[in-house]
Every structure is written in structure tokens, then in C-alpha cells.
Write an enzyme that holds these catalytic residues in place. Sequence first.
Site, PDB file in Angstrom:
ATOM      1  CB  SER A 245      -0.934   0.005   1.205  1.00 15.15           C
ATOM      2  OG  SER A 245      -0.186  -0.025   2.400  1.00 15.15           O
TER       3      SER A 245
ATOM      4  CG  HIS B 153      -4.053  -1.959  -0.594  1.00 14.96           C
ATOM      5  ND1 HIS B 153      -4.727  -0.764  -0.508  1.00 14.96           N
ATOM      6  CD2 HIS B 153      -3.578  -2.222   0.651  1.00 14.96           C
ATOM      7  CE1 HIS B 153      -4.641  -0.296   0.730  1.00 14.96           C
ATOM      8  NE2 HIS B 153      -3.953  -1.166   1.449  1.00 14.96           N
TER       9      HIS B 153
ATOM     10  CE  LYS C 221      -7.222  -1.647   2.919  1.00 15.17           C
ATOM     11  NZ  LYS C 221      -7.303  -0.639   3.974  1.00 15.17           N
TER      12      LYS C 221
HETATM   13  N1  PLP Z   1      -3.755  -5.517   5.280  1.00 10.43           N
HETATM   14  C1  PLP Z   1      -3.440  -4.465   4.501  1.00 10.43           C
HETATM   15  C2  PLP Z   1      -2.413  -4.638   3.427  1.00 10.43           C
HETATM   16  C3  PLP Z   1      -4.054  -3.216   4.708  1.00 10.43           C
HETATM   17  O1  PLP Z   1      -3.738  -2.167   3.940  1.00 10.43           O
HETATM   18  C4  PLP Z   1      -5.033  -3.108   5.728  1.00 10.43           C
HETATM   19  C5  PLP Z   1      -5.712  -1.813   6.003  1.00 10.43           C
HETATM   20  O2  PLP Z   1      -5.194  -0.753   5.937  1.00 10.43           O
HETATM   21  C6  PLP Z   1      -5.322  -4.224   6.504  1.00 10.43           C
HETATM   22  C7  PLP Z   1      -4.678  -5.417   6.254  1.00 10.43           C
HETATM   23  C8  PLP Z   1      -6.363  -4.161   7.575  1.00 10.43           C
HETATM   24  O3  PLP Z   1      -7.633  -4.178   6.969  1.00 10.43           O
HETATM   25  P1  PLP Z   1      -8.928  -3.772   7.798  1.00 10.43           P
HETATM   26  O4  PLP Z   1      -9.118  -2.313   7.620  1.00 10.43           O
HETATM   27  O5  PLP Z   1     -10.029  -4.604   7.229  1.00 10.43           O
HETATM   28  O6  PLP Z   1      -8.634  -4.137   9.217  1.00 10.43           O
END
Ligand code: PLP
Length: 421
Positions: free
Chosen positions: A208, A236, A267
Site C-alpha cells: 500500500s 489492495h 476497501k
Molecule cells: N492488510 C493491509 C495490506 C491493509 O492495507 C489493511 C488496512 O489498511 C489491513 C490489512 C487491515 O484491513 P482492515 O481495515 O479490514 O482491518
Amino acid sequence: MWRAAAVRALRGAGAGAPRAASGAAAAQLRRRLESELEDIRGAGTWKSERVIASRQGPHLRLAGGGAGILNFCANNYLGLSSHPEVIRAAVEALEKFGAGLSSVRFICGTQSIHKDLEEKIARFHQREDAILYASCFDANAGIFEALLTPEDAVLSDELNHASIIDGIRLCKANKYRYKHMDMQDLEAKLKEAQKHRLRLVATDGAFSMDGDIAPLREICQLAQKYDALVFIDECHATGFLGPNGRGTDELLGVMDKVTIINSTLGKALGGAAGGYTTGPKSLIDLLRQRSRPYLFSNSLPPAVVGCASKALDLLMESNAIAQSMAAKTQRFRSKMTAAGFTISGKDHPICPVMLGDARLASVMAEDMLNRGIYVIGFSYPVVPKGKARIRVQISAVHSDEDIDRCVEAFTEVGRKHGALS
Ligand code: PLP
């Protein structure tokens, strides 16, 4: 009598006034916290939150003014967060199934819509089964501890998301960290890990901060060579990477080589909340028995389930939505590059505009907002020192005009602050 005392106490505090704990320990804690907060401010890493007074979307209204702000910093990749059908599905689920379950899943918290959504997620990813969590953070926190023992090994990309890092910390497996997307280093670590019973390679599908995509084909080849399993975090990627939006594994043609997928409903898939693991049925069965964030946390609220379920219906009906974003991403990346900016990553709607200097990233982001464009600057410790950037995120619901306005504003602001000659 106790009632009168309570009323007196309340009056004494002033109705609704915050209560400050007294005593030496509380005073010491307050001093320590204030000093820590001062350190954060001093280091220039304080994160403030802008208050939005409208729905999520390409155009926002900020609290206290600021209407018609062009938004380029949400993970609303497909624009489904405020899609009328997604909202309607949430309202219907709320009316039919109530606000929530007041229970964890295994006690009194599983409704037919939870089972339907799990089945739909598994079908979407072409996997055997799926399990829902309150977030993908929880899915990542639960999986490694439930799956791996001290006899096993986990090999993790050094730039994996914080929730993967925390999940791995919680498990007792042997831990190996390989250099970011470095296949030579992964191979060396896999050789070293041959002595363990089971090896699991864990990587973000798309990262990200840089908008780069894990070399999954090579990772899967190495996993095959050294008898390892592959886990990907698709937060992502789910919904928009690959011809049908299935994710990085579809994009790179390795859907049958990746064993476990964790992803988010917060997302691209409607943006409400929630996460999941999808993969072999026996693994999902084990997570239902052993995964602590699943066992000890409330069920997903029906309205949230309704949003995600409708988002998946829309994606499975047609691949047009999944494909709608690629052209917008390409437009932004090529126009910004032509203007003289360096955009990290490739073909991903996360488009980090690389600036290097932390102050430059921060003042440019502020100046972009003055021109009605909402973007966020990232600097150390979120990204390495000297690699400050403004992260732009493209959504399928941005118009070409929105994108062009953003590029024009960047060009003006970049010239003004010396980022462009
Ligand atoms: N994994 C990644 C790569 C993320 O970017 C995010 C959120 O920013 C998460 C996990 C966590 O996701 P959630 O918002 O559903 O807890």
C-alpha cells in the site's frame, strides 16, 4: 441514599463534564503521556484527522466548510462505498436482520446472511470455504497463531502490512524476514527453513505504500521448489486486480498456487468494514475452532454484511466495474510522469508521487487542499527516511476531468515548491 450520592457526585462534576482521575499514579501517567505526545509532535509525525461531513466519494464536503473537495486518498477503488445498490442492500439487511447480534459467532451470532456471504467470498476467489472477521487486521492477527506451531516456519516480506507483522509476532513459529520482493533472499531463507515441518511464505499481494505488486509467479515457483505454502494479503487487490477483479493471483495467473488469501471488505468491496480468510475447508474449520479474534469478538453487523454481499454480486455479474479503474490509473500515471513527477509502482491505483523530503510532502499536500484536492503526505516512520511522498489513490468513479484537475494542481504546486523545474 446511593441515588442521592450519585446525583450529588454528578452535580459536583458538572453534568456531562469529563472526570479526571486523581492520585499520584494518575498524575504520573498524565505527565508521561503528555511528554510522549510532545515527542510525537516534535518529531513531526503527528497524524491529524480531517472531518468529512458527506458520504465517501470522489467529491467530499469537509466539516466547517470545504465543499466540492476532490478526494484522492480513499481506498474506495471501485467507488462502491456510496453506490445506491450497496446502500439499499445495507438498509434492507438492517431492517430484516437488526442492528447486530450481541454475540460472537459460535454462541448466538451466526445468521443466514453470514453463511451466504462466506459462501459468496469463497466462490468469488474460487476457494473451498471462507470465514468472516470484524476486520482484515483481525484475520491477520488470528491466522498465524492458529495455523503454525514451533515446529513450523513463516517467511515474511519485510514491508508486509503491520497486521501481518503483528499476527506473526503472536505465533510461535520460526520467523524469517526476507528483503522486499527480493527472490534471491527469499530463496536463501527457504533453504534455511528446510529443517522445519511446514513453511509458509506470507506477502501482501499489493503493497500500500509503494503501489507495487508482489512477484507472485516467482514466489509460487520458489514455494513449489522448497515445498512451502503461500499466503497473500489482498486488501489492495481484491475487486480490481486481474481481468475479473479476483486479485493479484488472478492477475499473475497463479490462482491454483496460492493456498490462503486474507482480504478486507473495508476497501474496494463496499468500504464498510470486515475481513476474511479464504482457502482450504480444513483450514477454515480450524480457524473457527482456534482463531482468537474470531472466537472472542462480535459478529459482523447485518448492514455491513449487506454492503459486502451486494458489492460481490455487482462484481460477479460483470467484469466491467473491475476493469473500469485501469484506464483512469493509466491516465493519471502517464500525465504525471509527462509533467516530470516520479510515480512509484506500476499499473496500480495507488500512485505514490515521490518527493523525498518530508517537509516538501507535507507543504505540498496542504497546498493541494488549498486548491480543493485532498491528498495525503507520508513520511518517516510510515515510509523510510528520505522517501517521503504524497500518495494518490485513483477510484473508478473519478472522471477524466477530476484526474486532469489533480494533475494540473500537482504541476502548479510542484513548480511553486521546487519539486518540478
Ligand atoms: N492488510 C493491509 C495490506 C491493509 O492495507 C489493511 C488496512 O489498511 C489491513 C490489512 C487491515 O484491513 P482492515 O481495515 O479490514 O482491518
